[in-house]
Design an enzyme around this catalytic site. Structure first.
Site, PDB file in Angstrom:
ATOM      1  CG  ASP A  67     -15.159  45.018  -6.199  1.00 55.99           C
ATOM      2  OD1 ASP A  67     -15.978  45.798  -6.371  1.00 55.99           O
ATOM      3  OD2 ASP A  67     -14.811  44.564  -5.304  1.00 55.99           O
ATOM      4  CG  ASP A  85     -14.968  39.146  -9.224  1.00 55.14           C
ATOM      5  OD1 ASP A  85     -15.291  38.782  -7.881  1.00 55.14           O
ATOM      6  OD2 ASP A  85     -14.277  40.011  -9.530  1.00 55.14           O
TER       7      ASP A  85
END
Length: 330
Positions: free
Chosen positions: A18, A16
């Protein structure tokens, strides 16, 4: 003989973005170095984001600007997965109302659909993704198109986005504004739903991967949904109390402070009755409460203790107030 690294069991590491690789304009501490070390080991690297607002090339440019080696083929977005869903559900050339950014419209067009920007174009479907410039008239337009019979698709439903100064509302908040006015539920591409993860594995040509994330309800649950192992890190949205309360389908395979834990031996715990152990840390149940035989001061040792405590809490439901004493873990 040294213990194997966590990543040694996998062909690929999927991240991922962020809260794992960067926070707003700044890299997460150690992320560029950790990813570089993985590449040196020959590990395939992929960046998987629920954020549908930006084109993949912009993501690549941001990563490289932060010192993270990245290529266009490494990036998979929920906009790409959502566009694939549209192509599978609709006739080629169908009109799709885009309630998102130009990046989402570009993916819709690349999938053989015709992006439109008004309900008056009588779209067959609506696709919604995060847009920092979204206006209420466009939300109204989406509601009216769906009420008129258009199918509703969404790239992702993240309620918040982590930034370098704190959490802000995410795509889920924008989607919720539409949901209150329609009777249809959206077909969702992004984590924790499976299309984005499946699209990533298809593009990368592997299923032997580990997913690294900072959210339990998207990253970890998304990995669980496709049978993928996961590493939960503490550099983004969720923390130890969220882990304690996590339902079974949101519990990671292991935990680490940041993505560099992939390069360390796997953090594993053993559970026997009312006692759990992780490396040198022991947790046990006394009078219905979980205790630690010692409260370590170092962060890595506290993570070991946390992992032991979680095994007992998840297995027995015993009181885990001792987590408050692990002050090096948020």
């Amino acid at each position: 003989m040294n213990d194997p690294r966590l990543v040694d069991a996998y062909e690929a590491a999927l991240f991922d973005l962020d809260g794992v690789v960067y926070l707003g304009p700044a890299p997460v501490e150690g992320a560029p170095e950790g990813i570089a070390a993985l590449r040196e080991l020959g590990v395939q690297v992929g960046f998987v984001t629920n954020n549908a607002a930006r084109p993949p090339q912009v993501v690549v440019d941001q990563l490289t600007g932060l010192g993270v080696e990245a290529h266009l083929s490494d990036v998979v977005t929920s906009a790409q997965a959502g566009a694939r869903q549209l192509a599978e559900a609709l006739e080629p050339g169908s009109r799709v109302l885009v309630v998102g950014t130009q990046a989402l419209a570009d993916e819709v067009e690349a999938a053989g659909m015709v992006p439109v920007w008004s309900r008056e174009d009588r779209p067959s479907a609506v696709i919604q993704g995060y847009d920092p410039q979204l206006t209420w008239p466009r939300i109204d337009d989406a509601c009216h198109a769906i009420q008129a019979g258009a199918r509703w698709f969404a790239t992702n439903t993240d309620s918040t986005r982590p930034t370098d100064v704190g959490l802000v509302p995410g795509a889920g908040a924008q989607i919720a504004a539409v949901r209150v006015a329609v009777t249809q539920e959206p077909t969702v591409a992004g984590k924790p739903c499976t299309p984005l993860m499946e699209e990533t594995m298809r593009r990368m040509g592997t299923r032997q991967a580990i997913f690294v994330g900072d959210r339990l309800d998207t990253d970890v649950q998304g990995a669980v949904a496709v049978g993928m192992d996961s590493l939960f890190v503490f550099t983004g949205a969720h923390g130890k109390q969220d882990l304690l309360q996590a339902p079974e389908d949101q519990r990671p395979t292991t935990i680490g402070h940041d993505l560099r834990s992939l390069l360390e031996p796997a953090r594993r715990a053993t559970l026997e009755g009312e006692e759990a152990r992780c490396r040198d840390q022991q947790a046990l149940i006394v009078d219905g409460r979980i205790h630690l035989d010692q409260v370590p001061t170092g962060r890595e040792e506290q993570l070991d203790a946390l992992w032991a405590v979680l095994q007992l809490a998840w297995d027995t439901g015993a009181d885990a107030g001792v987590l408050d004493r692990l002050d090096q873990v948020q």
